[in-house]
Design a protein around this motif. Sequence first.
Motif, mmCIF file in Angstrom:
data_model
loop_
_atom_site.group_PDB
_atom_site.id
_atom_site.type_symbol
_atom_site.label_atom_id
_atom_site.label_comp_id
_atom_site.label_asym_id
_atom_site.label_seq_id
_atom_site.Cartn_x
_atom_site.Cartn_y
_atom_site.Cartn_z
ATOM 1 N N ALA A 130 15.797 85.562 -1.101
ATOM 2 C CA ALA A 130 15.366 86.915 -0.713
ATOM 3 C C ALA A 130 16.321 87.969 -1.254
ATOM 4 C CB ALA A 130 15.260 87.012 0.809
ATOM 5 N N ALA A 131 17.610 87.697 -1.172
ATOM 6 C CA ALA A 131 18.605 88.652 -1.663
ATOM 7 C C ALA A 131 18.491 88.843 -3.174
ATOM 8 C CB ALA A 131 20.011 88.186 -1.291
ATOM 9 N N LEU A 132 18.319 87.768 -3.905
ATOM 10 C CA LEU A 132 18.208 87.878 -5.369
ATOM 11 C C LEU A 132 16.925 88.587 -5.788
ATOM 12 C CD1 LEU A 132 19.704 84.426 -6.356
ATOM 13 C CD2 LEU A 132 20.692 86.688 -6.815
ATOM 14 N N ILE A 133 15.842 88.344 -5.083
ATOM 15 C CA ILE A 133 14.592 89.064 -5.373
ATOM 16 C C ILE A 133 14.770 90.541 -5.082
ATOM 17 C CG2 ILE A 133 12.182 89.357 -4.664
ATOM 18 C CD1 ILE A 133 12.200 86.270 -4.101
ATOM 19 N N TRP A 134 15.419 90.856 -3.978
ATOM 20 C CA TRP A 134 15.668 92.242 -3.579
ATOM 21 C C TRP A 134 16.548 92.942 -4.619
ATOM 22 C CZ3 TRP A 134 17.806 93.261 2.038
ATOM 23 C CH2 TRP A 134 17.700 94.615 2.375
ATOM 24 N N ILE A 135 17.601 92.273 -5.045
ATOM 25 C CA ILE A 135 18.499 92.837 -6.065
ATOM 26 C C ILE A 135 17.752 93.018 -7.387
ATOM 27 C CG2 ILE A 135 20.541 92.326 -7.467
ATOM 28 C CD1 ILE A 135 21.711 90.975 -4.885
ATOM 29 N N ALA A 136 16.907 92.056 -7.734
ATOM 30 C CA ALA A 136 16.109 92.187 -8.964
ATOM 31 C C ALA A 136 15.204 93.415 -8.877
ATOM 32 C CB ALA A 136 15.285 90.925 -9.192
ATOM 33 N N PRO A 158 21.276 93.824 0.320
ATOM 34 C CA PRO A 158 21.017 92.515 -0.293
ATOM 35 C C PRO A 158 22.292 91.788 -0.719
ATOM 36 C CG PRO A 158 20.299 94.279 -1.759
ATOM 37 C CD PRO A 158 20.643 94.902 -0.432
ATOM 38 N N ALA A 159 23.363 92.516 -1.002
ATOM 39 C CA ALA A 159 24.632 91.861 -1.341
ATOM 40 C C ALA A 159 25.184 91.106 -0.131
ATOM 41 C CB ALA A 159 25.646 92.877 -1.847
#
Length: 119
Positions: A86-92, A68-69
């Motif tokens: 999508a990346a921020l949701i995944w990181i969350a 995700p980074a």
Amino acid sequence: MTRPIQILLRLEGLALLTAALWGYAALGGGWIVFASALLLPDLAMIAYLRGPKIGAATYNAAHTTSLPAVLLAVGLLTDTALATDAALIWIAHIGMDRALGYGLKRQAGFRSTHLTTTP
């Protein structure tokens, strides 16, 4: 693993979750989309149907911050909201898991993680 280390790792997860939530809010992401997609990385658990080795590898790939980074960097560099969101949701999701004490899986079984005291 000692209790202070477990606490530190949970706090690190909470920090990751907080940063991802802040970033998502700052970029104006939709909260219905966020709530709908938050648990999607857990679909990687389906790979456990193929055995613990494949299950652990697939689950861990979906629960490390590396992918995700990269997606976040691509989204920000190309100004692509879908990739960034999508990346921020995944990181969350990853941060939430760590804050709750869920860790990367060992091949010994689903409940054996890098956060547990025994392998």
